[in-house]
Design an enzyme around this catalytic site. Structure first.
Site, mmCIF file in Angstrom:
data_model
loop_
_atom_site.group_PDB
_atom_site.id
_atom_site.type_symbol
_atom_site.label_atom_id
_atom_site.label_comp_id
_atom_site.label_asym_id
_atom_site.label_seq_id
_atom_site.Cartn_x
_atom_site.Cartn_y
_atom_site.Cartn_z
ATOM 1 N N GLU A 55 -0.744 -7.073 7.071
ATOM 2 C CA GLU A 55 -0.069 -8.358 6.847
ATOM 3 C C GLU A 55 1.408 -8.336 7.266
ATOM 4 O O GLU A 55 2.101 -9.360 7.165
ATOM 5 C CB GLU A 55 -0.169 -8.759 5.366
ATOM 6 C CG GLU A 55 -1.530 -9.275 4.942
ATOM 7 C CD GLU A 55 -2.600 -8.200 4.848
ATOM 8 O OE1 GLU A 55 -2.275 -7.081 4.399
ATOM 9 O OE2 GLU A 55 -3.744 -8.469 5.246
ATOM 10 N N GLU B 217 -6.995 9.282 5.213
ATOM 11 C CA GLU B 217 -7.472 8.602 4.014
ATOM 12 C C GLU B 217 -8.159 7.269 4.282
ATOM 13 O O GLU B 217 -8.638 6.624 3.364
ATOM 14 C CB GLU B 217 -6.299 8.390 3.039
ATOM 15 C CG GLU B 217 -5.780 9.719 2.495
ATOM 16 C CD GLU B 217 -4.703 9.532 1.440
ATOM 17 O OE1 GLU B 217 -4.416 8.393 1.053
ATOM 18 O OE2 GLU B 217 -4.160 10.568 1.029
ATOM 19 N N THR B 218 -8.172 6.827 5.517
ATOM 20 C CA THR B 218 -8.811 5.535 5.767
ATOM 21 C C THR B 218 -9.389 5.420 7.171
ATOM 22 O O THR B 218 -8.740 5.766 8.148
ATOM 23 C CB THR B 218 -7.824 4.361 5.521
ATOM 24 O OG1 THR B 218 -8.476 3.159 5.909
ATOM 25 C CG2 THR B 218 -6.547 4.518 6.300
ATOM 26 N N HIS C 132 -9.861 2.639 8.346
ATOM 27 C CA HIS C 132 -9.181 1.455 8.872
ATOM 28 C C HIS C 132 -8.011 1.851 9.761
ATOM 29 O O HIS C 132 -7.412 1.001 10.407
ATOM 30 C CB HIS C 132 -8.603 0.602 7.732
ATOM 31 C CG HIS C 132 -9.609 -0.204 6.982
ATOM 32 N ND1 HIS C 132 -10.682 0.348 6.349
ATOM 33 C CD2 HIS C 132 -9.673 -1.544 6.756
ATOM 34 C CE1 HIS C 132 -11.370 -0.624 5.751
ATOM 35 N NE2 HIS C 132 -10.785 -1.766 5.997
ATOM 36 N N PHE D 33 9.531 -1.521 14.057
ATOM 37 C CA PHE D 33 8.294 -0.874 13.598
ATOM 38 C C PHE D 33 8.656 0.269 12.635
ATOM 39 O O PHE D 33 8.921 1.393 13.056
ATOM 40 C CB PHE D 33 7.544 -0.334 14.816
ATOM 41 C CG PHE D 33 6.163 0.198 14.527
ATOM 42 C CD1 PHE D 33 5.080 -0.651 14.371
ATOM 43 C CD2 PHE D 33 5.937 1.568 14.433
ATOM 44 C CE1 PHE D 33 3.799 -0.159 14.134
ATOM 45 C CE2 PHE D 33 4.663 2.076 14.192
ATOM 46 C CZ PHE D 33 3.602 1.202 14.045
ATOM 47 N N VAL E 53 0.278 4.017 6.817
ATOM 48 C CA VAL E 53 -1.179 4.126 6.920
ATOM 49 C C VAL E 53 -1.478 5.608 7.136
ATOM 50 O O VAL E 53 -1.013 6.199 8.112
ATOM 51 C CB VAL E 53 -1.740 3.298 8.090
ATOM 52 C CG1 VAL E 53 -3.254 3.162 7.955
ATOM 53 C CG2 VAL E 53 -1.089 1.931 8.168
ATOM 54 N N ILE E 54 -2.240 6.202 6.204
ATOM 55 C CA ILE E 54 -2.475 7.646 6.265
ATOM 56 C C ILE E 54 -3.823 7.906 6.922
ATOM 57 O O ILE E 54 -4.868 7.484 6.415
ATOM 58 C CB ILE E 54 -2.388 8.258 4.858
ATOM 59 C CG1 ILE E 54 -0.975 8.010 4.296
ATOM 60 C CG2 ILE E 54 -2.696 9.753 4.897
ATOM 61 C CD1 ILE E 54 -0.778 8.396 2.869
ATOM 62 N N ARG F 71 8.700 12.360 5.379
ATOM 63 C CA ARG F 71 9.425 11.391 6.220
ATOM 64 C C ARG F 71 9.958 10.203 5.425
ATOM 65 O O ARG F 71 10.446 9.226 5.993
ATOM 66 C CB ARG F 71 8.493 10.899 7.338
ATOM 67 C CG ARG F 71 8.210 11.980 8.361
ATOM 68 C CD ARG F 71 6.955 11.740 9.161
ATOM 69 N NE ARG F 71 6.758 12.787 10.155
ATOM 70 C CZ ARG F 71 6.302 14.022 9.901
ATOM 71 N NH1 ARG F 71 6.002 14.372 8.651
ATOM 72 N NH2 ARG F 71 6.172 14.914 10.860
ATOM 73 N N TRP G 15 0.851 -1.198 0.000
ATOM 74 C CA TRP G 15 0.000 0.000 0.000
ATOM 75 C C TRP G 15 0.879 1.237 0.000
ATOM 76 O O TRP G 15 1.862 1.309 0.732
ATOM 77 C CB TRP G 15 -0.896 0.026 1.254
ATOM 78 C CG TRP G 15 -2.253 -0.553 1.005
ATOM 79 C CD1 TRP G 15 -2.559 -1.864 0.843
ATOM 80 C CD2 TRP G 15 -3.489 0.165 0.881
ATOM 81 N NE1 TRP G 15 -3.902 -2.022 0.629
ATOM 82 C CE2 TRP G 15 -4.499 -0.794 0.650
ATOM 83 C CE3 TRP G 15 -3.845 1.511 0.956
ATOM 84 C CZ2 TRP G 15 -5.840 -0.454 0.486
ATOM 85 C CZ3 TRP G 15 -5.166 1.851 0.801
ATOM 86 C CH2 TRP G 15 -6.154 0.887 0.563
HETATM 87 C C1 DLZ Z 1 -7.625 -1.757 3.536
HETATM 88 C C2 DLZ Z 1 -6.498 -0.810 3.741
HETATM 89 C C3 DLZ Z 1 -6.738 0.564 3.818
HETATM 90 C C4 DLZ Z 1 -8.111 1.147 3.688
HETATM 91 N N1 DLZ Z 1 -5.739 1.443 3.990
HETATM 92 C C5 DLZ Z 1 -4.468 0.978 4.110
HETATM 93 C C6 DLZ Z 1 -3.389 1.875 4.294
HETATM 94 O O1 DLZ Z 1 -3.516 3.100 4.337
HETATM 95 N N2 DLZ Z 1 -2.147 1.343 4.428
HETATM 96 C C7 DLZ Z 1 -1.898 -0.003 4.386
HETATM 97 O O2 DLZ Z 1 -0.746 -0.413 4.521
HETATM 98 N N3 DLZ Z 1 -2.911 -0.871 4.181
HETATM 99 C C8 DLZ Z 1 -4.177 -0.418 4.033
HETATM 100 N N4 DLZ Z 1 -5.206 -1.286 3.831
HETATM 101 C C9 DLZ Z 1 -4.903 -2.714 3.634
HETATM 102 C C10 DLZ Z 1 -4.758 -3.517 4.941
HETATM 103 O O3 DLZ Z 1 -3.499 -3.282 5.532
HETATM 104 C C11 DLZ Z 1 -4.880 -5.031 4.638
HETATM 105 O O4 DLZ Z 1 -3.996 -5.349 3.589
HETATM 106 C C12 DLZ Z 1 -6.296 -5.426 4.241
HETATM 107 O O5 DLZ Z 1 -7.211 -5.012 5.206
HETATM 108 C C13 DLZ Z 1 -6.397 -6.955 4.052
HETATM 109 O O6 DLZ Z 1 -6.108 -7.628 5.276
#
Ligand code: DLZ
Length: 164
Positions: free
Chosen positions: A67, A94-95, A97, A122, A90-91, A136, A31
């Site tokens: 993962e 934007e999510t 999640h 980490f 992970v931003i 960064r 991602w």
């Molecule tokens: C699903 C998801 C979302 C919405 N955003 C990110 C993100 O910003 N960065 C990232 O590394 N992964 C994201 N993922 C994917 C999840 O990490 C994961 O791969 C899925 O939920 C499947 O398990």
């Protein structure tokens, strides 16, 4: 922000042990590859700078940051590594999640350190915006991949020192 325009990746080269003869695993999330590739390059160049052989940097990719824990566990199970780095981004803006992923991977990586008695680092960025991530990942605030590699080398050296 107090860190505005400050390169946060400065370190004292003399305080970093040689990493010659050490073997490192690097797990990279697919991602936001623009960022994760830059972080990987930072880590790779830092390992090489401190003496790691190219052949001793083993990279494996995983679909997302969630993962990273299992990716690192699969590498740890091989018992071939002095340390493992997990790289992802992970931003927040934007999510939705964000909280779930960050919590899970933070806890997962912590558990691996204890379970395998192995440094698992980490290297996951958790910025509010893409610009903060770029800052960064080789931008104005340095490269967190460099820092992850330095941490891996220092922890691997500590482990060797105390186990020998
Ligand atoms: C699903 C998801 C979302 C919405 N955003 C990110 C993100 O910003 N960065 C990232 O590394 N992964 C994201 N993922 C994917 C999840 O990490 C994961 O791969 C899925 O939920 C499947 O398990």
């Amino acid at each position: 922000m107090s860190s505005a325009l400050k390169n946060l990746s400065h370190y004292d080269s003399n305080a970093v042990p040689s990493s010659a003869g050490m073997r490192f695993g690097v797990v990279v999330s697919e991602w936001n590859t623009e960022i994760t590739e830059a972080l990987f390059e930072g880590a790779r160049n830092t390992f090489l700078k401190f003496g790691t052989a190219e052949a001793d940097i083993i990279r494996r990719d995983v679909p997302g940051s969630f993962e990273l824990t299992l990716g690192a566990q699969l590498l740890a199970e091989t018992e071939q590594f002095d340390a493992i780095i997990c790289i992802g981004v992970v931003i927040q803006g934007e999510t939705k999640h964000f909280d779930f992923i960050c919590e899970a991977v933070g806890q997962g990586i912590t558990n691996l350190n204890i379970k395998y008695n192995l440094p698992v680092i980490f290297g996951v960025l958790t910025p509010n915006t893409m610009q903060q991530a770029l800052d960064r990942a080789g931008g104005v605030h340095g490269n967190k991949g460099d820092e992850a590699a330095i941490t891996a080398i220092k922890m691997a050296a500590l482990k060797r020192e105390l186990e020998n």
